[in-house]
Design an enzyme around this catalytic site. Structure first.
Site, PDB file in Angstrom:
ATOM      1  N   CYS A 181       0.810  -1.224   0.000  1.00 51.05           N
ATOM      2  CA  CYS A 181       0.000   0.000   0.000  1.00 51.05           C
ATOM      3  C   CYS A 181       0.844   1.274   0.000  1.00 51.05           C
ATOM      4  O   CYS A 181       0.314   2.361  -0.222  1.00 51.05           O
ATOM      5  CB  CYS A 181      -0.913   0.019   1.216  1.00 51.05           C
ATOM      6  SG  CYS A 181       0.019   0.044   2.747  1.00 51.05           S
ATOM      7  N   CYS A 241      -1.083  -4.711   7.444  1.00 47.71           N
ATOM      8  CA  CYS A 241      -0.725  -3.547   8.283  1.00 47.71           C
ATOM      9  C   CYS A 241      -0.022  -4.023   9.556  1.00 47.71           C
ATOM     10  O   CYS A 241       0.921  -3.378  10.032  1.00 47.71           O
ATOM     11  CB  CYS A 241      -1.947  -2.721   8.656  1.00 47.71           C
ATOM     12  SG  CYS A 241      -3.085  -2.411   7.296  1.00 47.71           S
TER      13      CYS A 241
END
Ligand code: FES
Length: 207
Positions: A34, A105
């Site tokens: 990302c 994440c």
């Protein structure tokens, strides 16, 4: 997207946030999937080799902030040896889970903590800079999450073979052509491995 209450709490009221003045070590890592980043700062108590203080800066999404917050909570006060055992799975568990597409994440947060510890150890002569090998490749592949289920591609047995010789990386990947996540995984493999100067070429084969 459904976040647990703990994720929301850590996102809205993150712990250990902020730049540290004169840290003993730090690390900044980016997530290839990302582009978000996290920096982790460490202060180490040299008498008992514990993490005396830890903080982070986030340049990313809500779960980036929440996972960095929880991972710094988990590491604070621990010995370096114990902190080295903290994984993204621990962060996930402590947050009561993350949506599958957000698991990467937590990988970023755990990875950044581990790099900061490793940087400390290298700077203080506690370990050598590791040589690049097949194990380095495998370790990187373990950080790549298959977003559909939120599990890494090695645990999911999607990696059938890894070879490394003369700068050439060879990977047999068991992901079918109709799999909509295949390109995403391939892209991540490239981004994870191309940062190593030892890697000259990456060849990925499919069934
Ligand atoms: Fe980038 Fe969460 S760290 S989407």
């Amino acid at each position: 997207m459904q976040y647990s209450q703990k994720v929301l709490d850590h996102f809205m009221h993150p712990h250990n946030v902020g730049k540290m003045e004169n840290p003993d070590a730090s690390a900044t890592e980016g997530s290839p999937s990302c582009g978000d980043q996290v920096t982790v700062y460490l202060k180490v108590n040299k008498d008992d080799m514990t993490i005396e203080d830890i903080s982070f800066l986030s340049y990313g999404c809500a779960s980036n902030i929440a996972t960095a917050s929880i991972i710094t909570d988990l590491a604070k006060g621990k010995s370096l040896e114990d902190a080295k055992k903290i994984t993204w799975r621990d962060a996930m568990e402590a947050l009561d889970g993350l949506p599958p597409v957000k698991v990467h994440c937590s990988v970023l947060a755990a990875d950044t903590l581990q790099t900061a510890i490793s940087n400390y150890e290298i700077a203080n002569g506690l370990k050598e800079v590791p040589n690049f090998s097949k194990d380095t490749i495998l370790d990187e592949l373990k950080k790549i999450i298959y977003p559909q289920v939120g599990e890494d591609i090695v645990s999911l047995k999607m990696v059938k073979y890894v070879g490394f010789s003369d700068g050439e990386v060879l990977i047999d990947l068991n992901i079918m052509s109709f799999d909509t996540w295949r390109e995403n995984v391939v892209e991540e493999i490239h981004e994870h491995l191309e940062k190593y100067p030892e890697v000259k070429n990456i060849q990925i084969n499919f069934p």
